[in-house]
Motif scaffolding. Structure first.
Motif, PDB file in Angstrom:
ATOM      1  N   THR A  55       6.702  10.796   5.021  1.00  0.00           N
ATOM      2  CA  THR A  55       6.773  10.200   6.350  1.00  0.00           C
ATOM      3  C   THR A  55       6.491   8.693   6.249  1.00  0.00           C
ATOM      4  O   THR A  55       5.805   8.245   5.329  1.00  0.00           O
ATOM      5  CB  THR A  55       5.749  10.821   7.299  1.00  0.00           C
ATOM      6  OG1 THR A  55       4.428  10.572   6.796  1.00  0.00           O
ATOM      7  CG2 THR A  55       5.957  12.319   7.438  1.00  0.00           C
ATOM      8  N   PRO A  56       6.994   7.929   7.204  1.00  0.00           N
ATOM      9  CA  PRO A  56       6.723   6.479   7.186  1.00  0.00           C
ATOM     10  C   PRO A  56       5.230   6.171   7.229  1.00  0.00           C
ATOM     11  O   PRO A  56       4.785   5.188   6.622  1.00  0.00           O
ATOM     12  CB  PRO A  56       7.429   5.979   8.442  1.00  0.00           C
ATOM     13  CG  PRO A  56       8.539   6.953   8.662  1.00  0.00           C
ATOM     14  CD  PRO A  56       7.964   8.272   8.239  1.00  0.00           C
ATOM     15  N   VAL A  57       4.478   7.013   7.937  1.00  0.00           N
ATOM     16  CA  VAL A  57       3.034   6.789   8.030  1.00  0.00           C
ATOM     17  C   VAL A  57       2.411   6.848   6.647  1.00  0.00           C
ATOM     18  O   VAL A  57       1.585   6.015   6.274  1.00  0.00           O
ATOM     19  CB  VAL A  57       2.375   7.815   8.963  1.00  0.00           C
ATOM     20  CG1 VAL A  57       0.869   7.656   8.935  1.00  0.00           C
ATOM     21  CG2 VAL A  57       2.904   7.667  10.377  1.00  0.00           C
ATOM     22  N   ARG A 106       0.839  -1.187   0.000  1.00  0.00           N
ATOM     23  CA  ARG A 106       0.000   0.000   0.000  1.00  0.00           C
ATOM     24  C   ARG A 106       0.881   1.247   0.000  1.00  0.00           C
ATOM     25  O   ARG A 106       1.893   1.307   0.679  1.00  0.00           O
ATOM     26  CB  ARG A 106      -0.912  -0.002   1.223  1.00  0.00           C
ATOM     27  CG  ARG A 106      -1.948   1.106   1.228  1.00  0.00           C
ATOM     28  CD  ARG A 106      -2.910   0.948   2.386  1.00  0.00           C
ATOM     29  NE  ARG A 106      -3.679  -0.293   2.286  1.00  0.00           N
ATOM     30  CZ  ARG A 106      -4.670  -0.614   3.111  1.00  0.00           C
ATOM     31  NH1 ARG A 106      -4.995   0.194   4.104  1.00  0.00           N
ATOM     32  NH2 ARG A 106      -5.311  -1.750   2.972  1.00  0.00           N
ATOM     33  N   GLU A 107       0.470   2.251  -0.758  1.00  0.00           N
ATOM     34  CA  GLU A 107       1.223   3.501  -0.827  1.00  0.00           C
ATOM     35  C   GLU A 107       0.288   4.685  -0.733  1.00  0.00           C
ATOM     36  O   GLU A 107      -0.882   4.619  -1.100  1.00  0.00           O
ATOM     37  CB  GLU A 107       2.008   3.574  -2.143  1.00  0.00           C
ATOM     38  CG  GLU A 107       1.148   3.597  -3.392  1.00  0.00           C
ATOM     39  CD  GLU A 107       1.954   3.753  -4.662  1.00  0.00           C
ATOM     40  OE1 GLU A 107       3.198   3.708  -4.621  1.00  0.00           O
ATOM     41  OE2 GLU A 107       1.331   3.930  -5.728  1.00  0.00           O
ATOM     42  N   GLY A 108       0.835   5.776  -0.255  1.00  0.00           N
ATOM     43  CA  GLY A 108       0.048   6.988  -0.115  1.00  0.00           C
ATOM     44  C   GLY A 108      -0.171   7.684  -1.440  1.00  0.00           C
ATOM     45  O   GLY A 108       0.712   7.687  -2.302  1.00  0.00           O
ATOM     46  N   THR A 152       4.069   6.700   3.629  1.00  0.00           N
ATOM     47  CA  THR A 152       4.695   5.744   2.716  1.00  0.00           C
ATOM     48  C   THR A 152       4.159   4.330   2.930  1.00  0.00           C
ATOM     49  O   THR A 152       3.913   3.595   1.966  1.00  0.00           O
ATOM     50  CB  THR A 152       6.223   5.748   2.905  1.00  0.00           C
ATOM     51  OG1 THR A 152       6.710   7.071   2.661  1.00  0.00           O
ATOM     52  CG2 THR A 152       6.898   4.781   1.953  1.00  0.00           C
ATOM     53  N   LYS A 153       3.948   3.973   4.189  1.00  0.00           N
ATOM     54  CA  LYS A 153       3.526   2.609   4.497  1.00  0.00           C
ATOM     55  C   LYS A 153       2.021   2.483   4.687  1.00  0.00           C
ATOM     56  O   LYS A 153       1.525   1.382   4.895  1.00  0.00           O
ATOM     57  CB  LYS A 153       4.244   2.118   5.752  1.00  0.00           C
ATOM     58  CG  LYS A 153       5.756   2.050   5.602  1.00  0.00           C
ATOM     59  CD  LYS A 153       6.424   1.559   6.882  1.00  0.00           C
ATOM     60  CE  LYS A 153       7.935   1.516   6.723  1.00  0.00           C
ATOM     61  NZ  LYS A 153       8.600   1.044   7.966  1.00  0.00           N
ATOM     62  N   GLY A 154       1.313   3.602   4.628  1.00  0.00           N
ATOM     63  CA  GLY A 154      -0.131   3.526   4.801  1.00  0.00           C
ATOM     64  C   GLY A 154      -0.533   3.114   6.197  1.00  0.00           C
ATOM     65  O   GLY A 154      -1.403   2.270   6.377  1.00  0.00           O
ATOM     66  N   ALA A 155       0.096   3.699   7.209  1.00  0.00           N
ATOM     67  CA  ALA A 155      -0.159   3.289   8.594  1.00  0.00           C
ATOM     68  C   ALA A 155      -1.103   4.245   9.306  1.00  0.00           C
ATOM     69  O   ALA A 155      -0.762   4.807  10.346  1.00  0.00           O
ATOM     70  CB  ALA A 155       1.163   3.182   9.337  1.00  0.00           C
ATOM     71  N   LEU A 156      -2.283   4.441   8.767  1.00  0.00           N
ATOM     72  CA  LEU A 156      -3.269   5.320   9.390  1.00  0.00           C
ATOM     73  C   LEU A 156      -4.118   4.553  10.402  1.00  0.00           C
ATOM     74  O   LEU A 156      -4.098   3.334  10.462  1.00  0.00           O
ATOM     75  CB  LEU A 156      -4.174   5.950   8.333  1.00  0.00           C
ATOM     76  CG  LEU A 156      -3.511   6.825   7.281  1.00  0.00           C
ATOM     77  CD1 LEU A 156      -4.560   7.586   6.484  1.00  0.00           C
ATOM     78  CD2 LEU A 156      -2.519   7.804   7.902  1.00  0.00           C
ATOM     79  N   ARG A 190      -3.831  12.165  14.020  1.00  0.00           N
ATOM     80  CA  ARG A 190      -2.601  12.928  14.168  1.00  0.00           C
ATOM     81  C   ARG A 190      -2.600  14.144  13.249  1.00  0.00           C
ATOM     82  O   ARG A 190      -3.313  14.169  12.243  1.00  0.00           O
ATOM     83  CB  ARG A 190      -1.390  12.035  13.837  1.00  0.00           C
ATOM     84  CG  ARG A 190      -1.057  11.025  14.914  1.00  0.00           C
ATOM     85  CD  ARG A 190      -0.041  10.017  14.464  1.00  0.00           C
ATOM     86  NE  ARG A 190      -0.634   9.025  13.576  1.00  0.00           N
ATOM     87  CZ  ARG A 190      -0.002   7.919  13.185  1.00  0.00           C
ATOM     88  NH1 ARG A 190       1.232   7.689  13.584  1.00  0.00           N
ATOM     89  NH2 ARG A 190      -0.592   7.060  12.374  1.00  0.00           N
ATOM     90  N   PRO A 191      -1.800  15.170  13.576  1.00  0.00           N
ATOM     91  CA  PRO A 191      -1.714  16.345  12.709  1.00  0.00           C
ATOM     92  C   PRO A 191      -1.073  15.984  11.380  1.00  0.00           C
ATOM     93  O   PRO A 191      -0.319  15.010  11.284  1.00  0.00           O
ATOM     94  CB  PRO A 191      -0.833  17.318  13.503  1.00  0.00           C
ATOM     95  CG  PRO A 191      -0.040  16.429  14.409  1.00  0.00           C
ATOM     96  CD  PRO A 191      -0.952  15.306  14.780  1.00  0.00           C
TER      97      PRO A 191
END
Length: 130
Positions: free
Chosen positions: A109-111, A45-47, A113-117, A100-101
């Protein structure tokens, strides 16, 4: 409980356009980020884009100039306008949300890039044929 529901996927020829929509529920205020992410077959998954409640956006380089995003805080909805679609845009597109803001979840950001929402919808399929 946060619920995200996507709509608007489909099939289109290269160079065509599609509009995706996402409806969110469960947040007690509008101060959260929403975004679109995608996952192609065999890939991670990618942003694609992240947008905060002020409308500030952060796009992946691969879609800059072709995709645009907008948000309606009153309706808790997020839209993604995709123009100039390419076969490499073919993927399952997911709507995501995070408390998060935007500085913590922007492109790069890693969030992002990795889709960590925090929360995710079920996804909607976009297929672009050449």
């Amino acid at each position: 409980q946060v619920l995200l529901v996507e709509s608007g996927g489909g099939s289109v020829q290269s160079g065509g356009s599609l509009r995706l929509s996402c409806a969110a529920s469960g947040y007690t205020s509008s101060g959260y980020c929403m975004g679109w992410f995608r996952q192609a077959p065999g890939k991670e998954r990618e942003g694609v884009v992240i947008i905060d409640h002020t409308g500030r956006t952060s796009f992946a380089d691969s879609v800059k100039g072709r995709f645009s995003a907008s948000r309606d805080n009153a309706k808790n909805t997020l839209s993604l306008e995709m123009n100039g679609l390419k076969p490499e845009d073919t993927a399952m597109y997911y709507c995501g949300a995070d408390s998060r803001p935007i500085s913590a979840v922007v492109a790069g950001t890693p969030v992002f890039t990795k889709g960590a929402l925090d929360a995710w919808g079920q996804g909607t399929l976009v297929t672009v044929s050449s």
